[in-house]
Design a protein around this motif. Structure first.
Motif, PDB file in Angstrom:
ATOM      1  N   GLU A 253       0.776  -1.149   0.045  1.00  0.00           N
ATOM      2  CA  GLU A 253      -0.050   0.151  -0.023  1.00  0.00           C
ATOM      3  C   GLU A 253       0.801   1.302   0.149  1.00  0.00           C
ATOM      4  OE1 GLU A 253      -3.093  -0.058  -0.205  1.00  0.00           O
ATOM      5  OE2 GLU A 253      -3.692  -1.970   0.086  1.00  0.00           O
ATOM      6  N   LYS A 254       0.442   2.397  -0.463  1.00  0.00           N
ATOM      7  CA  LYS A 254       0.985   3.663  -0.291  1.00  0.00           C
ATOM      8  C   LYS A 254       0.837   4.287   1.107  1.00  0.00           C
ATOM      9  CE  LYS A 254       0.465   4.631  -5.239  1.00  0.00           C
ATOM     10  NZ  LYS A 254      -0.052   5.593  -6.271  1.00  0.00           N
ATOM     11  N   TRP A 255       1.691   4.338   1.732  1.00  0.00           N
ATOM     12  CA  TRP A 255       1.989   4.750   3.282  1.00  0.00           C
ATOM     13  C   TRP A 255       2.477   6.132   3.425  1.00  0.00           C
ATOM     14  CZ3 TRP A 255      -1.490   2.249   6.196  1.00  0.00           C
ATOM     15  CH2 TRP A 255      -1.440   0.752   5.907  1.00  0.00           C
ATOM     16  N   ALA A 256       2.138   7.007   4.356  1.00  0.00           N
ATOM     17  CA  ALA A 256       2.624   8.205   4.656  1.00  0.00           C
ATOM     18  C   ALA A 256       2.443   8.609   6.144  1.00  0.00           C
ATOM     19  CB  ALA A 256       1.871   9.368   3.677  1.00  0.00           C
ATOM     20  N   VAL A 257       3.117   9.525   6.537  1.00  0.00           N
ATOM     21  CA  VAL A 257       3.122   9.958   7.892  1.00  0.00           C
ATOM     22  C   VAL A 257       2.244  11.271   7.630  1.00  0.00           C
ATOM     23  CG1 VAL A 257       3.908  11.069   9.905  1.00  0.00           C
ATOM     24  CG2 VAL A 257       5.223   9.178   8.773  1.00  0.00           C
ATOM     25  N   GLY A 258       0.751  11.362   8.066  1.00  0.00           N
ATOM     26  CA  GLY A 258       0.170  12.500   8.204  1.00  0.00           C
ATOM     27  C   GLY A 258      -1.080  12.129   6.795  1.00  0.00           C
ATOM     28  N   VAL A 260      -1.891  12.760   3.458  1.00  0.00           N
ATOM     29  CA  VAL A 260      -1.309  12.896   1.993  1.00  0.00           C
ATOM     30  C   VAL A 260      -2.127  12.582   1.105  1.00  0.00           C
ATOM     31  CG1 VAL A 260       0.778  12.562   0.773  1.00  0.00           C
ATOM     32  CG2 VAL A 260       1.218  12.840   3.206  1.00  0.00           C
ATOM     33  N   LYS A 261      -2.357  13.124   0.165  1.00  0.00           N
ATOM     34  CA  LYS A 261      -3.330  12.645  -0.900  1.00  0.00           C
ATOM     35  C   LYS A 261      -2.713  11.308  -1.476  1.00  0.00           C
ATOM     36  CE  LYS A 261      -5.462  14.319  -5.161  1.00  0.00           C
ATOM     37  NZ  LYS A 261      -5.748  15.324  -6.190  1.00  0.00           N
ATOM     38  N   GLY A 262      -3.929  10.419  -1.595  1.00  0.00           N
ATOM     39  CA  GLY A 262      -3.422   9.415  -2.317  1.00  0.00           C
ATOM     40  C   GLY A 262      -2.629   8.276  -1.522  1.00  0.00           C
ATOM     41  N   ARG A 263      -2.541   8.352  -0.244  1.00  0.00           N
ATOM     42  CA  ARG A 263      -1.852   7.697   0.655  1.00  0.00           C
ATOM     43  C   ARG A 263      -2.420   7.386   1.938  1.00  0.00           C
ATOM     44  NH1 ARG A 263       3.538   6.696  -0.930  1.00  0.00           N
ATOM     45  NH2 ARG A 263       3.965   7.796  -3.038  1.00  0.00           N
ATOM     46  N   TYR A 264      -2.031   6.408   2.708  1.00  0.00           N
ATOM     47  CA  TYR A 264      -2.846   6.094   3.881  1.00  0.00           C
ATOM     48  C   TYR A 264      -1.974   6.359   4.981  1.00  0.00           C
ATOM     49  CZ  TYR A 264      -6.124   3.730   0.763  1.00  0.00           C
ATOM     50  OH  TYR A 264      -6.815   3.841  -0.147  1.00  0.00           O
ATOM     51  N   ASP A 265      -2.558   7.242   6.224  1.00  0.00           N
ATOM     52  CA  ASP A 265      -1.753   7.526   7.447  1.00  0.00           C
ATOM     53  C   ASP A 265      -1.388   6.366   8.235  1.00  0.00           C
ATOM     54  OD1 ASP A 265      -0.385   9.218   9.244  1.00  0.00           O
ATOM     55  OD2 ASP A 265      -2.655   8.981  10.497  1.00  0.00           O
ATOM     56  N   LEU A 266      -0.145   6.212   8.420  1.00  0.00           N
ATOM     57  CA  LEU A 266       0.299   5.008   9.170  1.00  0.00           C
ATOM     58  C   LEU A 266      -0.021   5.026  10.718  1.00  0.00           C
ATOM     59  CD1 LEU A 266       4.068   5.224   7.872  1.00  0.00           C
ATOM     60  CD2 LEU A 266       2.747   3.281   7.800  1.00  0.00           C
ATOM     61  N   TYR A 293     -13.518   0.885   7.514  1.00  0.00           N
ATOM     62  CA  TYR A 293     -13.114   1.448   6.281  1.00  0.00           C
ATOM     63  C   TYR A 293     -12.366   2.860   6.660  1.00  0.00           C
ATOM     64  CZ  TYR A 293     -15.960  -1.632   3.718  1.00  0.00           C
ATOM     65  OH  TYR A 293     -16.306  -2.701   2.962  1.00  0.00           O
ATOM     66  N   ILE A 294     -11.453   2.957   5.721  1.00  0.00           N
ATOM     67  CA  ILE A 294     -10.339   4.049   5.884  1.00  0.00           C
ATOM     68  C   ILE A 294     -10.094   4.842   4.579  1.00  0.00           C
ATOM     69  CG2 ILE A 294      -8.024   4.781   6.627  1.00  0.00           C
ATOM     70  CD1 ILE A 294      -8.059   2.048   8.455  1.00  0.00           C
ATOM     71  N   LYS A 295     -10.103   6.067   4.691  1.00  0.00           N
ATOM     72  CA  LYS A 295      -9.907   6.755   3.374  1.00  0.00           C
ATOM     73  C   LYS A 295      -8.559   7.342   3.176  1.00  0.00           C
ATOM     74  CE  LYS A 295     -14.726   8.107   2.488  1.00  0.00           C
ATOM     75  NZ  LYS A 295     -14.873   7.285   1.260  1.00  0.00           N
ATOM     76  N   SER A 296      -7.917   7.386   1.938  1.00  0.00           N
ATOM     77  CA  SER A 296      -6.764   7.970   1.733  1.00  0.00           C
ATOM     78  C   SER A 296      -6.835   9.509   2.194  1.00  0.00           C
ATOM     79  CB  SER A 296      -6.113   7.579   0.486  1.00  0.00           C
ATOM     80  OG  SER A 296      -7.129   8.025  -0.638  1.00  0.00           O
ATOM     81  N   GLY A 297      -5.686  10.006   2.344  1.00  0.00           N
ATOM     82  CA  GLY A 297      -5.419  11.509   2.389  1.00  0.00           C
ATOM     83  C   GLY A 297      -6.158  11.823   3.818  1.00  0.00           C
TER      84      GLY A 297
END
Length: 317
Positions: A253-258, A260-266, A293-297
């Motif tokens: 998956e596309k992960w991020a801190v915080g 971030v559009k199109g990514r999932y917050d860790l 359910y969790i939305k990206s961004g």
């Protein structure tokens, strides 16, 4: 998401399911495990479409559809017939997520199905002995919901038998798999600190992965726990009920801190999965961290429903 986590999803096509034109949905990437939904909208009872069996597998895994056997004990749900049982499963799913219970695969239902989520099942079939308990403020007892939900209690849920850590085990250690990405460690640590503020638990980081009470790591595909990940855009993560201690992210998956559009917050995903590690099931409250359910961004924190649920589970005020 009864000590079970995760899973995948599926989709189908019926060219002329409805006589009226349907609203257009944004097309899902073909690489997504939910891409079959691109071809599914409008399907209803009585249709016979290649791929319906995949949808049945999805609803079976997440607890909305019973597996039926015939007189010779063979599974007879492995077909592409949109039958009464599938219609009922869809209505139950719609009811669980506060959608109009039409029993058809309308655009809002498809949109809900297509959203990436936690891999822990939402509800469980009572015939397997795996039951979820939901608390009702109007009753001191916990009510057991079997396959049918006459109405959904919009509250936290627990694993079967209210699985929880023993009272003597309130100091829990956690460790990261050595291959864990570095940017995930601080968000996970913050998530543990958040839960510690609202519980009696004290969490401490250890370097001894094998002996840690809680084990966090990134995996992909079939990674040996019986619940393979399904690739980008499907199941984001899963964790096991007490006192197993395993928490797995899908590394694809596309992960991020915080946010971030199109990514999932860790950290948001960690808050959810730690809830499972402590014994909480899924909540039907959309703003709760335990909503599946969790939305990206986006980011999310603990909700009053989550806090109340964990306090009830451990008999604390």
């Amino acid at each position: 998401m009864a000590n079970k986590p995760l899973i995948l999803a599926f989709f189908i096509f019926l060219p002329l399911c409805l006589s009226l034109p349907l609203p257009e949905l944004p097309e899902l990437p073909r690489v997504s495990p939910f891409a079959f939904l691109n071809d599914l909208q409008g399907c209803k009872k009585g249709d016979n479409v290649k791929g319906i069996s995949k949808l049945k597998n999805f609803f079976h895994y997440y607890g909305y559809l019973n597996r039926r056997t015939n007189v010779t004990s063979y599974m007879n749900d492995d077909n592409d017939v949109f039958d009464d049982h599938l219609e009922f499963a869809i209505k139950t799913y719609q009811q669980y997520f506060h959608l109009n219970p039409t029993g058809t695969l309308n655009p809002e239902t498809i949109s809900q199905l297509a959203t990436p989520r936690c891999g822990v099942p939402d509800i469980v079939n009572g015939t397997t002995g795996r039951l979820l308990f939901e608390h009702d403020d109007d009753d001191d007892d916990d009510r057991v919901h079997h396959y049918h939900l006459p109405h959904v209690v919009s509250h936290y849920a627990f694993f079967p038998g209210k699985r929880r850590w023993p009272s003597s085990k309130y100091r829990l250690t956690y460790a990261f798999l050595p291959s864990t990405r570095k940017d995930a460690k601080a968000p996970v640590t913050r998530a543990f600190a958040t839960w510690a503020r609202y519980t009696h638990f004290k969490f401490s980081l250890t370097t001894n992965y094998k002996r840690a009470n809680l084990k966090i790591g990134f995996y992909k595909g079939n990674h040996g726990d019986g619940y393979p990940f399904d690739g980008p855009g499907g199941t984001l993560a899963h964790a096991f009920a007490p006192t197993d201690g395993r928490f797995h992210y899908d590394s694809t998956e596309k992960w991020a801190v915080g946010a971030v559009k199109g990514r999932y917050d860790l950290q948001t995903v960690a808050l959810h999965e730690i809830g499972h590690l402590l014994g909480l099931g899924h909540s039907t409250v959309k703003n709760a961290i335990m909503y599946p359910y969790i939305k990206s961004g986006t980011t999310k924190g603990l909700n009053a429903d989550d806090i109340k649920g964990i306090k009830v589970l451990y008999n604390r005020r």
